[in-house]
Design an enzyme around this catalytic site. Structure first.
Site, PDB file in Angstrom:
ATOM      1  N   HIS A   1       7.107  -1.197   8.959  1.00 29.55           N
ATOM      2  CA  HIS A   1       6.847  -2.601   7.985  1.00 29.55           C
ATOM      3  C   HIS A   1       7.780  -2.794   7.355  1.00 29.55           C
ATOM      4  CE1 HIS A   1       5.800  -2.717   3.905  1.00 29.55           C
ATOM      5  NE2 HIS A   1       7.462  -2.574   3.679  1.00 29.55           N
TER       6      HIS A   1
ATOM      7  N   GLU B   1      -6.773  -6.129 -19.087  1.00 30.33           N
ATOM      8  CA  GLU B   1      -5.475  -7.360 -19.197  1.00 30.33           C
ATOM      9  C   GLU B   1      -4.680  -7.514 -17.818  1.00 30.33           C
ATOM     10  OE1 GLU B   1      -6.299  -3.756 -20.957  1.00 30.33           O
ATOM     11  OE2 GLU B   1      -7.454  -4.269 -22.524  1.00 30.33           O
TER      12      GLU B   1
ATOM     13  N   HIS C   1      -3.226   2.701 -31.134  1.00 30.92           N
ATOM     14  CA  HIS C   1      -3.681   1.422 -31.356  1.00 30.92           C
ATOM     15  C   HIS C   1      -2.260   0.542 -32.148  1.00 30.92           C
ATOM     16  CE1 HIS C   1      -7.441   1.592 -29.424  1.00 30.92           C
ATOM     17  NE2 HIS C   1      -8.061   0.700 -29.718  1.00 30.92           N
TER      18      HIS C   1
HETATM   19  C1  LIG Z   1       4.019  -2.693  -7.200  1.00 32.66           C
HETATM   20  C2  LIG Z   1       5.036  -2.898  -5.997  1.00 32.66           C
HETATM   21  N1  LIG Z   1       4.890  -1.024  -6.153  1.00 32.66           N
HETATM   22  C3  LIG Z   1       5.622  -1.338  -4.639  1.00 32.66           C
HETATM   23  C4  LIG Z   1       6.031  -1.600  -4.258  1.00 32.66           C
HETATM   24  C5  LIG Z   1       7.067  -1.031  -2.685  1.00 32.66           C
HETATM   25  N2  LIG Z   1       6.247  -1.956  -1.971  1.00 32.66           N
HETATM   26  C6  LIG Z   1       6.470  -3.286  -0.816  1.00 32.66           C
HETATM   27  S1  LIG Z   1       5.983  -3.023   0.115  1.00 32.66           S
HETATM   28  C7  LIG Z   1       4.885  -2.102   0.265  1.00 32.66           C
HETATM   29  C8  LIG Z   1       4.271  -1.205   1.303  1.00 32.66           C
HETATM   30  C9  LIG Z   1       3.267  -2.069   1.160  1.00 32.66           C
HETATM   31  O1  LIG Z   1       2.443  -1.805   2.377  1.00 32.66           O
HETATM   32  P1  LIG Z   1       0.736  -2.483   3.015  1.00 32.66           P
HETATM   33  O2  LIG Z   1       0.336  -3.453   1.986  1.00 32.66           O
HETATM   34  O3  LIG Z   1       0.282  -2.227   3.559  1.00 32.66           O
HETATM   35  O4  LIG Z   1       2.232  -3.687   3.759  1.00 32.66           O
HETATM   36  P2  LIG Z   1       2.752  -3.051   5.166  1.00 32.66           P
HETATM   37  O5  LIG Z   1       3.065  -2.795   5.317  1.00 32.66           O
HETATM   38  O6  LIG Z   1       1.059  -3.752   5.797  1.00 32.66           O
HETATM   39  O7  LIG Z   1       3.418  -4.630   5.248  1.00 32.66           O
HETATM   40  C10 LIG Z   1       5.638  -1.013  -0.549  1.00 32.66           C
HETATM   41  C11 LIG Z   1       5.370   0.133  -1.281  1.00 32.66           C
HETATM   42  C12 LIG Z   1       6.221  -3.351  -4.085  1.00 32.66           C
HETATM   43  N3  LIG Z   1       6.694  -3.953  -3.730  1.00 32.66           N
HETATM   44  N4  LIG Z   1       5.914  -3.495  -5.267  1.00 32.66           N
END
Ligand SMILES: Cc1ncc(C[n+]2csc(CCOP(=O)(O)OP(=O)(O)O)c2C)c(N)n1
Length: 662
Positions: free
Chosen positions: A266, A411, A473
């Site tokens: 990743h 929202e 609220h």
């Molecule tokens: C809202 C949010 N939470 C956490 C992250 C940190 N983060 C970046 S990529 C990722 C994992 C994403 O998994 P996936 O979409 O399957 O991506 P891949 O491993 O396939 O590249 C995380 C937790 C983020 N960028 N945004």
């Protein structure tokens, strides 16, 4: 369409993999998994299937591409560079470096071809839904029986992370409900997230979920060019009236066997294997290598895209010559031109006592008449937020010309979709809910501010004055929390005329978002202050609402429904008291020092503020010598007037606070 040149696309995919490896290895950070796993999808889209024009990145009828999985930014940078956008190889080499055009996550305004700021997962999906709504609206408003100037698609790429996020779920459900068949969402389904294999955190039937939302679903091998291209073309040609979901099964980190297919692929963990991986892919030792054949292929491809663009230009000119008014409307909107709005708003009856949300409703109508591309939505609260455009019609499956958007109780998606509309830059989006629920949309509001999007939020029920609904609220910390977002103007007007100024300020602003904070309960019209002073005063953010009649010794500051109490307190305190209305801190702070000093002279240290919210934000105005009257606790369930009084929102409290100062 011509047949795809698969060998050329294969080489391009290999080169894009090389660029991602080299950029991420060079800066020792970034995300290798997606650019490697989606290289074939990138080549198929940018090298063949997308209708875009690299020399005209904002071409009105381009297919919009949103990389919702923004961590895979090197995917986008490689393909934009290879496609011939104004993004040099130098910039690719400067990946993630200071002031480069290749920031860690894609940022709108920073890189030609980047349609949206993404990285916070899920946002891009909601943005794409906003783009798709914008496209449908554009088609309805601007196409004529004779000329089609809008018929593009919106394409997004999202991973497991995006699709796990609530904002994407909300937006996807709404897209299905609205039948946005111009939306194509690629799901990079690689069974991997960041910490672990995806099955540690998900076991749902994602395809089934999208079918249930009302989408059409296809599943393909994301490494097979024929499958990617034919699924995409099928999606483009759909007649089902449904948004399109393409599940692309991919191998994350493909090309680095030591990590591919696992969560180690990743991020940048694969960097240590890059030398061998490059060799195995047939890349030479030279880093940031682009095969001359790839360059030549994209030069030719760009030419053919350019000829499509040129043909469209001809259609556009023909359309323009027959539809001068429509064309002016469109071109003014894109140029961010806004007419003078205040002159269109008649003055309010000075004896009226109405809530600022009601005043907002009255003000919105003439503004909407002057701004035909203004859109007003609500998260199932039009009846309370009162921001319905009366003769605007509803946007729905049958009516893409409608100006009122019904988001349902979504929202977060509402705020993300408003961003999508604003990124597209044709319509002026506004949306509404109760202020206390701004927390549900905050991640998107933050991105609107970061991306300088002219979104307007019409958020009502702004204090404990909400009353009977009780503390759940009743916002107390909410206004302060919104003021903490850089670039967001937060305007809390005190009466109908200040509300007129607030709406004009919000819709005339083109370089960032504005939060209009409106009250539920009636407030007096403050006709001791001239209409002009109240309206113009809001545009400046702050102004003298009542001038002292003797030597100035005390300054009272207030916003919104509490300005009436500051004015009443001044009557008791005597001639040396000045009242300052400060509806928008951010606008006030953009005034020059001389104006600010003329309103709040630094020599006068006896200062008291009153606002129905936490006191923290006020110390920058009342200083260490002053006092802030506010509500540093949660509210109460009782009639609003009672709650306001019990929690200290009275003139009496202001008087006492002022008297207690030396
Ligand atoms: C809202 C949010 N939470 C956490 C992250 C940190 N983060 C970046 S990529 C990722 C994992 C994403 O998994 P996936 O979409 O399957 O991506 P891949 O491993 O396939 O590249 C995380 C937790 C983020 N960028 N945004």
């Amino acid at each position: 369409m011509s047949t795809p040149n698969i060998p050329a696309l294969e080489t391009a995919a290999r080169d894009a993999r090389g660029l991602a490896m080299d950029a991420i290895a060079k800066c020792k950070s970034g995300h290798l998994g997606l650019p490697l796993g989606c290289a074939e999808i990138g080549a198929a889209l940018y090298g063949y299937a997308l209708n875009h024009c690299p020399d005209h990145p904002r071409w009105l009828n381009r297919d919009r591409f949103v990389l919702s999985a923004g961590h895979g930014s090197m995917f986008l940078y490689s393909w934009l560079h290879l496609s011939g956008y104004d993004l040099s190889l130098e910039e690719v080499k400067n990946f993630r470096q200071l002031h480069s055009q290749t920031p860690g996550h894609p940022e709108f305004h920073e890189t030609p071809g980047v349609e949206a700021t993404t990285g916070p997962l899920g946002q891009g999906v909601s943005n794409a839904v906003g783009f798709a709504i914008s496209s449908k609206m554009s088609e309805a408003r601007f196409n004529t029986p004779e000329h089609t100037i809008f018929d593009h698609h919106v394409v997004a790429l999202a991973g497991d992370g995006c699709l796990q996020e609530g904002v994407a779920q909300e937006a996807s459900a709404l897209a299905g409900h609205l039948g946005l068949d111009n939306l194509i969402l690629f799901y990079d389904s690689n069974n991997v997230t960041l910490d672990a294999m995806a099955n540690v955190t998900q076991s749902e039937d994602t395809a089934g979920r999208y079918v249930a939302y009302g989408w059409e679903v296809q599943q393909i091998d994301g490494h097979d060019f024929h499958e990617v291209i034919s699924a995409f073309e099928k999606a483009k040609a759909t007649t089902s009236g449904k948004p399109q979901f393409i599940i692309a099964k991919t191998l994350i980190g493909k090309g680095i066997p030591e990590v591919s297919g696992t969560n180690k692929a990743h991020g940048e963990a694969g960097v240590k294997f890059v030398a061998e991986a490059r060799q195995a892919l047939g890349l030479p030792a030279e880093t940031f290598f682009v095969d001359p054949g790839t360059s030549a292929y994209f030069v030719e491809h760009k030419k053919s895209l350019e000829s499509t663009h040129a043909a469209w230009e001809k259609t556009y000119e023909a359309w323009k010559s027959k539809n001068a008014e429509l064309a002016a409307e469109l071109e003014n909107a894109i140029a961010g031109k806004v007419p003078d709005l205040l002159e269109a708003i008649p003055p309010f009856d000075p004896s009226a006592s109405i809530a600022t949300r009601k005043a907002g409703s009255d003000v919105l109508q003439p503004i909407a008449a002057k701004m035909p591309l203004l859109i007003s939505g609500s998260a199932d609260l039009h009846g309370s937020t009162l921001n319905y455009i009366k003769d605007g019609g509803d946007f729905n499956r049958q009516n893409h010309g409608g100006r009122n958007l019904h988001f349902g109780i979504r929202e977060h998606a509402m705020c993300g979709i408003l961003n999508g509309l604003a990124y597209d830059g044709i319509f002026r989006p506004s949306g509404a809910t109760f202020l206390v629920f701004s927390d549900y949309g905050r991640p998107s509001i933050r991105l609107a501010a970061l991306s300088k999007l002219p979104v307007v939020y019409i958020f009502t029920h702004d204090s404990v004055g909400v009353g009977e609904d009780g503390p759940t609220h009743e916002p107390v910390e909410t206004v302060a929390a919104l003021r903490a977002i850089p670039g967001l103007d937060v305007i809390r007007p005190a009466d109908p005329e200040e509300t007129a100024g607030a709406f004009a300020a919000a819709f005339e602003r083109t370089d960032g978002p504005t939060m209009l904070v409106l009250c539920r309960q009636s407030v007096p019209t403050l006709d001791s202050i001239s209409v002009e002073d109240r309206r113009q005063g809001v545009l400046k953010g702050g102004y003298i609402a009542k001038k002292e009649s003797a030597d100035l010794d005390t300054i009272l500051l207030a916003t919104g429904s509490e300005l009436q109490h500051a004015l009443a307190a001044a009557e008791t305190l005597g001639g040396g008291t000045r009242v300052v209305s400060l509806p928008c801190f951010e606008r006030f702070e953009r005034q020059d020092a001389a104006y600010r000093e003329s309103v709040i002279p630094s020599s006068v240290r006896k200062r008291v503020s009153i606002e129905a919210g936490i006191t923290d934000p006020w110390f920058r105005f009342v200083g260490l010598d002053g006092k802030a009257v506010g509500i540093d606790r949660f509210g109460l369930s009782a009639p609003g007037a009672k709650v306001l009084e019990i929690l200290g929102m009275t003139a009496q409290n202001v008087v006492e606070a002022a008297k207690s100062l030396k």
